[in-house]
Design a protein around this motif. Structure first.
Motif, PDB file in Angstrom:
ATOM      1  N   UNK A   8     -16.118  31.301  35.919  1.00 15.41           N
ATOM      2  CA  UNK A   8     -16.545  31.586  34.549  1.00 15.41           C
ATOM      3  C   UNK A   8     -15.794  30.736  33.527  1.00 15.41           C
ATOM      4  N   UNK A   9     -14.518  30.500  33.770  1.00 11.87           N
ATOM      5  CA  UNK A   9     -13.747  29.642  32.864  1.00 11.87           C
ATOM      6  C   UNK A   9     -14.330  28.235  32.830  1.00 11.87           C
ATOM      7  N   UNK A  10     -14.625  27.707  34.006  1.00 14.60           N
ATOM      8  CA  UNK A  10     -15.107  26.328  34.087  1.00 14.60           C
ATOM      9  C   UNK A  10     -16.540  26.204  33.564  1.00 14.60           C
ATOM     10  N   UNK A  11     -17.341  27.227  33.756  1.00  9.40           N
ATOM     11  CA  UNK A  11     -18.697  27.219  33.193  1.00  9.40           C
ATOM     12  C   UNK A  11     -18.603  27.229  31.670  1.00  9.40           C
ATOM     13  N   UNK A  12     -17.718  28.067  31.132  1.00 11.83           N
ATOM     14  CA  UNK A  12     -17.525  28.133  29.677  1.00 11.83           C
ATOM     15  C   UNK A  12     -17.004  26.816  29.122  1.00 11.83           C
ATOM     16  N   UNK A  27     -21.757  23.575  36.787  1.00 20.66           N
ATOM     17  CA  UNK A  27     -21.888  24.424  37.968  1.00 20.66           C
ATOM     18  C   UNK A  27     -22.629  25.708  37.596  1.00 20.66           C
ATOM     19  N   UNK A  28     -23.149  26.378  38.606  1.00 22.44           N
ATOM     20  CA  UNK A  28     -23.745  27.696  38.440  1.00 22.44           C
ATOM     21  C   UNK A  28     -23.075  28.639  39.439  1.00 22.44           C
ATOM     22  N   UNK A  29     -23.130  29.932  39.173  1.00 20.14           N
ATOM     23  CA  UNK A  29     -22.395  30.923  39.955  1.00 20.14           C
ATOM     24  C   UNK A  29     -23.324  32.034  40.425  1.00 20.14           C
ATOM     25  N   UNK A  30     -23.090  32.521  41.643  1.00 19.61           N
ATOM     26  CA  UNK A  30     -23.838  33.674  42.144  1.00 19.61           C
ATOM     27  C   UNK A  30     -22.886  34.644  42.836  1.00 19.61           C
ATOM     28  N   UNK A  31     -23.185  35.927  42.723  1.00 17.07           N
ATOM     29  CA  UNK A  31     -22.491  36.941  43.513  1.00 17.07           C
ATOM     30  C   UNK A  31     -23.246  37.072  44.837  1.00 17.07           C
ATOM     31  N   UNK A  32     -22.594  36.929  45.980  1.00 16.49           N
ATOM     32  CA  UNK A  32     -23.303  36.977  47.264  1.00 16.49           C
ATOM     33  C   UNK A  32     -24.123  38.257  47.425  1.00 16.49           C
ATOM     34  N   UNK A  33     -25.389  38.089  47.749  1.00 18.48           N
ATOM     35  CA  UNK A  33     -26.273  39.236  47.888  1.00 18.48           C
ATOM     36  C   UNK A  33     -25.884  40.128  49.060  1.00 18.48           C
ATOM     37  N   UNK A  34     -25.196  39.535  50.071  1.00 24.58           N
ATOM     38  CA  UNK A  34     -24.776  40.335  51.218  1.00 24.58           C
ATOM     39  C   UNK A  34     -23.390  40.950  51.006  1.00 24.58           C
ATOM     40  N   UNK A  35     -22.914  40.906  49.771  1.00 24.79           N
ATOM     41  CA  UNK A  35     -21.697  41.618  49.414  1.00 24.79           C
ATOM     42  C   UNK A  35     -20.498  40.721  49.184  1.00 24.79           C
ATOM     43  N   UNK A  36     -19.694  41.062  48.217  1.00 28.64           N
ATOM     44  CA  UNK A  36     -18.469  40.339  47.947  1.00 28.64           C
ATOM     45  C   UNK A  36     -17.304  41.314  47.941  1.00 28.64           C
ATOM     46  N   UNK A  37     -16.098  40.789  47.750  1.00 27.41           N
ATOM     47  CA  UNK A  37     -14.913  41.644  47.636  1.00 27.41           C
ATOM     48  C   UNK A  37     -14.387  41.558  46.219  1.00 27.41           C
ATOM     49  N   UNK A  38     -13.577  42.507  45.863  1.00 19.58           N
ATOM     50  CA  UNK A  38     -12.982  42.529  44.531  1.00 19.58           C
ATOM     51  C   UNK A  38     -11.506  42.871  44.699  1.00 19.58           C
ATOM     52  N   UNK A  39     -10.804  42.027  45.438  1.00 22.20           N
ATOM     53  CA  UNK A  39      -9.401  42.275  45.777  1.00 22.20           C
ATOM     54  C   UNK A  39      -8.502  41.852  44.612  1.00 22.20           C
ATOM     55  N   UNK A  40      -7.556  42.674  44.235  1.00 18.92           N
ATOM     56  CA  UNK A  40      -6.668  42.278  43.139  1.00 18.92           C
ATOM     57  C   UNK A  40      -5.591  41.312  43.588  1.00 18.92           C
ATOM     58  N   UNK A  41      -5.066  40.572  42.610  1.00 19.96           N
ATOM     59  CA  UNK A  41      -3.802  39.881  42.847  1.00 19.96           C
ATOM     60  C   UNK A  41      -2.700  40.812  42.353  1.00 19.96           C
ATOM     61  N   UNK A  42      -1.458  40.447  42.579  1.00 19.74           N
ATOM     62  CA  UNK A  42      -0.417  41.406  42.265  1.00 19.74           C
ATOM     63  C   UNK A  42       0.903  40.802  41.841  1.00 19.74           C
ATOM     64  N   UNK A  43       1.848  41.700  41.651  1.00 14.23           N
ATOM     65  CA  UNK A  43       3.183  41.345  41.202  1.00 14.23           C
ATOM     66  C   UNK A  43       4.154  42.214  41.994  1.00 14.23           C
ATOM     67  N   UNK A  44       5.258  41.632  42.457  1.00 17.04           N
ATOM     68  CA  UNK A  44       6.193  42.396  43.283  1.00 17.04           C
ATOM     69  C   UNK A  44       7.634  41.958  42.999  1.00 17.04           C
TER      70      UNK A  44
END
Length: 291
Positions: free
Chosen positions: A182-186, A191-208
């Motif tokens: 989205x940053x690079x499109x803006x 480029x164009x972007x799609x969310x995979x129709x067979x499912x994606x993940x939404x895993x967070x990054x973190x801090x430790x």
């Protein structure tokens, strides 16, 4: 920008050492008896989970506001932002209907035309690799081998090069994070972007926080800062990232997560299987590279 904001608000100076997730974790493992770092900031939480012995459990301020699906069971790491995996393509070279799901990346028609970074170096490529396995099901080794062969020996050294490769036509498609796309499109990248129709993940990054951190109290302040309401708002308003807080809703052009098909991504399994999966991946990639 988050680090600079922390410095300006607290007066605490931060020295930043940058690198790929796995590269930095390997460095921290070498230094664990006498850590020079105080905080590991960034990287998919499955990578942090795999190295949880390095980190000092800490319950951050406002932890009750973090969405339950994003919490570490033993508080060895703290979530920072939620990062859906997306597929990107060059619309000048590929029509929208030619890329819609993970299965498309196994099509021989895309052989040698896929921009993908080395998952043994980049945590933001390991997550998509596991996501693909979750979405496609079946025999994991078979999927790994087919995908590795379809790369045709072309593997990028870092995830930052994926969008550029697709935008300039070096590759037709790529795998990256929603925020990056989205940053690079803006910014006007072609480029164009799609969310995979067979499912994606939404895993967070973190801090430790590192065990034995020399500046532990400052490290705690930094972790608190990263999940504070003001910073999490900033993530959504300025950085195209999704908050991990339950008291903030998606803003701007981001679709609600409920509208995006998601796979059942098991962070614990992804963490425990990391070494074995990467060994298999390197074997299939090496076999193909030597063929």
């Amino acid at each position: 920008p988050i680090v600079k904001e922390f410095e300006s608000r607290t007066g605490i100076w931060v020295e930043v050492v940058q690198g790929g997730t796995n590269e930095l974790l390997e460095q921290l493992q070498k230094e664990q008896d006498a850590p020079r770092a105080d905080v590991m900031f960034g990287g998919g939480v499955e990578s942090l989970e795999a190295c949880r012995a390095l980190f000092e459990p800490y319950v951050c301020r406002g932890a009750e506001q973090i969405l339950p699906q994003y919490r570490a069971q033993d508080s060895s790491w703290t979530q920072f932002s939620s990062l859906p995996v997306v597929l990107v393509y060059n619309p000048k070279l590929l029509s929208s209907g030619q890329l819609s799901c993970w299965a498309d990346l196994l099509d021989p028609a895309l052989r040698g035309q896929i921009a993908f970074a080395d998952p043994s170096v980049s945590g933001s490529s390991y997550t998509p690799l596991v996501t693909m396995l979750c979405a496609l099901g079946g025999d994991a080794d078979e999927v790994l081998q087919t995908f590795a062969e379809n790369l045709d020996g072309k593997l990028l050294s870092g995830s930052g090069a994926i969008i550029s490769a697709v935008a300039n036509g070096e590759a037709l498609v790529g795998i990256t994070l929603e925020e990056t796309a989205r940053k690079r499109i803006a910014a006007g990248d072609g480029i164009a972007m799609v969310y995979p129709a067979d499912g994606t993940s939404c895993v967070p990054d973190g801090c430790a926080i590192l065990k034995g951190a020399q500046h532990e109290e400052n490290a705690k302040l930094f972790v608190d800062f990263t999940v504070s309401l003001s910073v999490q708002k900033l993530l959504q308003e300025r950085f195209c990232r999704r908050s991990v807080r339950g008291d903030l809703e998606s803003t701007g052009t981001l679709p609600a997560l409920s509208q995006i098909p998601q796979v059942d991504y098991d962070v614990g399994w992804a963490s425990r299987s990391r070494e074995a999966l990467l060994m298999s991946w390197e074997f299939y990639l090496g076999t193909e590279a030597g063929a």
